[in-house]
Design an enzyme around this catalytic site. Structure first.
Site, PDB file in Angstrom:
ATOM      1  N   HIS A 116       0.823  -1.226   0.000  1.00 42.11           N
ATOM      2  CA  HIS A 116       0.000   0.000   0.000  1.00 42.11           C
ATOM      3  C   HIS A 116       0.849   1.264   0.000  1.00 42.11           C
ATOM      4  CE1 HIS A 116      -3.530  -2.403   0.561  1.00 42.11           C
ATOM      5  NE2 HIS A 116      -3.241  -2.770   1.800  1.00 42.11           N
ATOM      6  N   HIS A 155      -5.760  -7.836   0.120  1.00 43.35           N
ATOM      7  CA  HIS A 155      -6.083  -6.458  -0.268  1.00 43.35           C
ATOM      8  C   HIS A 155      -5.439  -6.078  -1.599  1.00 43.35           C
ATOM      9  CE1 HIS A 155      -6.590  -6.655   4.127  1.00 43.35           C
ATOM     10  NE2 HIS A 155      -7.651  -5.902   3.872  1.00 43.35           N
TER      11      HIS A 155
HETATM   12 ZN   LIG Z   1      -3.726  -7.413   3.311  1.00 43.83          ZN
END
Ligand SMILES: [Zn+2]
Length: 307
Positions: A116, A155
């Site tokens: 991220h 994710h």
């Molecule tokens: Zn994750």
């Protein structure tokens, strides 16, 4: 055949009580240390030059000094003087595993890839993007021309996708089942399709995704990586797709995730692509289940290479 796995006790900065079970890295190290075919090694930290190829000077400075504090804590960790050395070590671990994989065919780093993290800020517990730091460092040193990233964390790897967009030497694939960290939607999540770019693709897994669907999706994604002809594959073997994980809407158990890992290792072996893997997310309350997913990735590698 010995597998080098890179671990350093300094990976874990003190972050207090947190949903991120930072001690899992040490627990995985303890378990794999007992495997006779794994050699634990310590990495050296990534240099500031390594970080600055990917991250802005202002952001690197914020993580080192703690100022401005909002920027230094955007990844949602409390800043401390120990943060900077710990994230230099985690990026260094990823880089060390990549270099070992280029020499020896495969390696692992007991770190997260931090997918991220973006150029000028961190997000979702990710400070520096070790995957792209690694790809750029290898390219700068003339050690690897093209690096593919296969991200199987639950994710979507938004930071990696953004950073890949301006890097023709990177090809990033994200196979995800929960949209995005910051919505904190937990299991009840609507997965949206992300825009694909020239050098990044994403595959959304449906809620309730089982082993067959996961493997079918991998079989769609892996040929794209083969077409890119990478010098190295970085694999994020996430533990958060596990069905008991608080974020996971998927129906994947330990055996299913081990089958996922086996498929990836079979692919790398068949295509003769060196592969380095990292652990990525995993938040199941019983941390031993998170550790088991990660240790099983080692066993999956062994199964493929003992066959
Ligand atoms: Zn994750």
């Amino acid at each position: 055949m010995t597998l080098a796995a890179f671990y350093h006790p300094g990976y874990a900065a003190p972050i207090g009580p947190h949903i991120m079970p930072i001690r899992k890295f040490g627990l995985v190290a303890e378990e794999v240390r007992a495997l006779p075919w794994v050699a634990l090694r310590e990495p050296t930290p990534a240099s500031e030059d390594d970080l600055r190829r990917v991250h802005t000077q202002a952001y690197v400075d914020a993580i080192r000094t703690g100022e401005p504090r909002t920027l230094a804590e955007m990844q949602k960790f409390p800043w401390s003087p120990e943060l900077f050395p710990s994230v230099c070590l985690t990026s260094g671990g990823c880089l060390a595993a990549a270099r070992a994989a280029l020499r020896e065919g495969a390696s692992a780093a007991l770190v997260s890839g931090f997918h991220h993290a973006c150029a000028d800020h961190g997000e979702g517990f990710c400070t520096f993007n070790g995957l792209i730091v690694t790809a750029d460092a290898l390219r700068a040193a003339g050690e690897a021309e093209r690096v593919a990233v296969l991200d199987c964390d639950l994710h979507y790897g938004n930071g990696t996708a953004q950073l890949a967009a301006s890097r023709p030497h990177v090809f990033a694939v994200s196979i995800y089942g929960n949209d995005y960290w910051n919505n904190f939607a937990f299991r009840d999540v609507r997965v949206r399709r992300h825009e694909d770019g020239v050098n990044q693709r994403s595959f959304a897994l449906p809620a309730g995704c089982d082993r067959a669907t996961m493997l079918r999706t991998l079989d769609e994604a892996l040929p794209l990586i083969a077409d890119f002809r990478p010098s190295l594959l970085l694999y994020q073997a996430g533990a958060d797709p596990y069905h008991e994980d608080p974020y996971s809407p998927l129906a994947l158990d330990h055996d299913d995730l081990r089958a996922r890992d086996r498929r990836v290792f079979e692919f790398a072996r068949a295509e003769q692509i060196p592969i380095a893997w990292v652990l990525a997310g995993g938040y199941t309350e019983d941390v031993s289940k998170v550790v088991r997913v990660h240790v099983n990735t080692f066993h999956a590698w062994r199964e493929v290479h003992a066959a």
